[in-house]
Design an enzyme around this catalytic site. Structure first.
Site, PDB file in Angstrom:
ATOM      1  N   LYS A 105       0.876  -1.164   0.000  1.00  0.00           N
ATOM      2  CA  LYS A 105       0.000   0.000   0.000  1.00  0.00           C
ATOM      3  C   LYS A 105       0.913   1.213   0.000  1.00  0.00           C
ATOM      4  O   LYS A 105       1.619   1.481   0.974  1.00  0.00           O
ATOM      5  CB  LYS A 105      -0.916   0.022   1.219  1.00  0.00           C
ATOM      6  CG  LYS A 105      -1.828   1.241   1.243  1.00  0.00           C
ATOM      7  CD  LYS A 105      -2.572   1.384   2.552  1.00  0.00           C
ATOM      8  CE  LYS A 105      -3.304   2.726   2.568  1.00  0.00           C
ATOM      9  NZ  LYS A 105      -3.903   3.026   3.889  1.00  0.00           N
ATOM     10  N   GLY A 166      -8.538   9.772   9.256  1.00  0.00           N
ATOM     11  CA  GLY A 166      -8.992   9.980  10.623  1.00  0.00           C
ATOM     12  C   GLY A 166      -9.998  11.087  10.816  1.00  0.00           C
ATOM     13  O   GLY A 166     -10.399  11.377  11.946  1.00  0.00           O
ATOM     14  N   ALA A 193      -9.675   5.858   3.697  1.00  0.00           N
ATOM     15  CA  ALA A 193      -9.484   6.988   4.611  1.00  0.00           C
ATOM     16  C   ALA A 193     -10.685   7.928   4.657  1.00  0.00           C
ATOM     17  O   ALA A 193     -11.338   8.188   3.644  1.00  0.00           O
ATOM     18  CB  ALA A 193      -8.232   7.784   4.261  1.00  0.00           C
ATOM     19  N   GLY A 194     -10.958   8.423   5.846  1.00  0.00           N
ATOM     20  CA  GLY A 194     -11.986   9.426   6.054  1.00  0.00           C
ATOM     21  C   GLY A 194     -13.366   8.900   6.369  1.00  0.00           C
ATOM     22  O   GLY A 194     -14.293   9.676   6.598  1.00  0.00           O
ATOM     23  N   ASN A 215      -9.531   2.290   9.400  1.00  0.00           N
ATOM     24  CA  ASN A 215      -8.879   1.886  10.634  1.00  0.00           C
ATOM     25  C   ASN A 215      -9.478   2.629  11.831  1.00  0.00           C
ATOM     26  O   ASN A 215     -10.078   2.038  12.726  1.00  0.00           O
ATOM     27  CB  ASN A 215      -7.377   2.143  10.538  1.00  0.00           C
ATOM     28  CG  ASN A 215      -6.577   1.600  11.716  1.00  0.00           C
ATOM     29  OD1 ASN A 215      -5.357   1.634  11.705  1.00  0.00           O
ATOM     30  ND2 ASN A 215      -7.212   1.097  12.745  1.00  0.00           N
TER      31      ASN A 215
END
Length: 269
Positions: A105, A166, A193-194, A215
């Site tokens: 990644k 995040g 993400a987000g 995550n």
């Protein structure tokens, strides 16, 4: 809980097939045990691992790898924290030796505040790594032109963000993500993400994206295990809705009950 493939649910990445379309990270959990439980609850078969975080060794590192091995998942190393082409390429090469995989990644960060990808360096690093035999999954913005350059460089997968890492804001530029899906119909696209809520994941899947990666929204939840299961359900539901064919929005009302033949009464004076 069964992870058996369902119709429309299997995901293929670089020739490998997975039953789950949810990928999750391994950082920020309250404890290693909760991390393991959350991954199981998510049904995810691919987990991301930072080389910088996990290669230090010692008992903590050994215990981490024991937990990962018990899960029997595919590890996707990442180049998190890298800020130059050279740094990202070197980190990827180290990850290949450590993890025994050509998957990477690829992250090259331009801004410490937003963690926005340096898209120019990203394309350059991806080009170098593909030529070196890597199977690259690049983390990028929702810019269609950059996505096309990554594909031209040899990436079979592109991972645009929904919002900054995040931030939990969901699909900030939904129209751009929708356009990318339409213009790159044969490319595997993963929103990365987000995402802050399971509904955000469902939204991405309903647009036709192939998978989502997250995550923080799971790891920082009050109950990461329950949240992981909620994301699993929404990813499956979003994919099923996309395959079923969503009704498009309208600017006018349309009665769901036919009015032809409906009885009516007149008031009698």
């Amino acid at each position: 809980m069964s992870c058996a493939p369902q119709a429309g649910q299997t995901l293929t990445l670089y020739g490998r097939t997975f039953a789950s379309r949810l990928l999750i990270g391994t950082a920020l959990y309250p404890s290693p045990a909760i991390m393991q439980q959350a991954i199981r609850a998510s049904g995810a078969q691919i987990v991301t691992v930072s080389l910088r975080r996990e290669s230090a060794g010692g008992r903590a590192g050994e215990r981490f790898w024991d937990l990962i091995r018990e899960l029997d998942v595919t590890v996707l190393p990442n180049t998190a924290g890298c800020r130059s082409v050279r740094e990202a390429v070197t980190t990827a090469q180290m990850a290949r030796e450590l993890f025994g995989t050509s998957w990477i990644k690829l992250e090259v960060i331009a801004d410490d505040e937003t963690l926005q990808p340096d898209v120019v360096a990203l394309v350059e690093a991806a080009t170098v790594l593909v030529k070196d035999g890597f199977e690259v999954l690049p983390y990028t913005t929702e810019d269609l032109g950059i996505a096309q350059r990554l594909v031209d460089a040899g990436c079979q997968v592109v991972m645009p963000w929904a919002a900054p890492i995040g931030s939990a804001r969901g699909l900030v530029n939904r129209d751009a993500l929708k356009l990318m899906r339409a213009r790159l119909p044969d490319v595997t696209l993963i929103v990365d993400a987000g995402l802050g809520a399971p509904s955000h994941a469902a939204d991405a899947m309903e647009l036709g994206y192939d998978a989502v990666l997250l995550n923080t929204a799971i790891a920082k939840a009050a109950d990461p295990v329950k949240m992981a299961n909620a994301f699993r359900l929404c990813v499956e539901g979003g994919r099923a809705a996309y395959k079923a064919g969503l009704m498009g929005p309208r600017d006018f009302a349309s009665p769901s009950t036919p009015v032809i033949g409906t009885p009516f009464w007149h008031a009698v004076s």
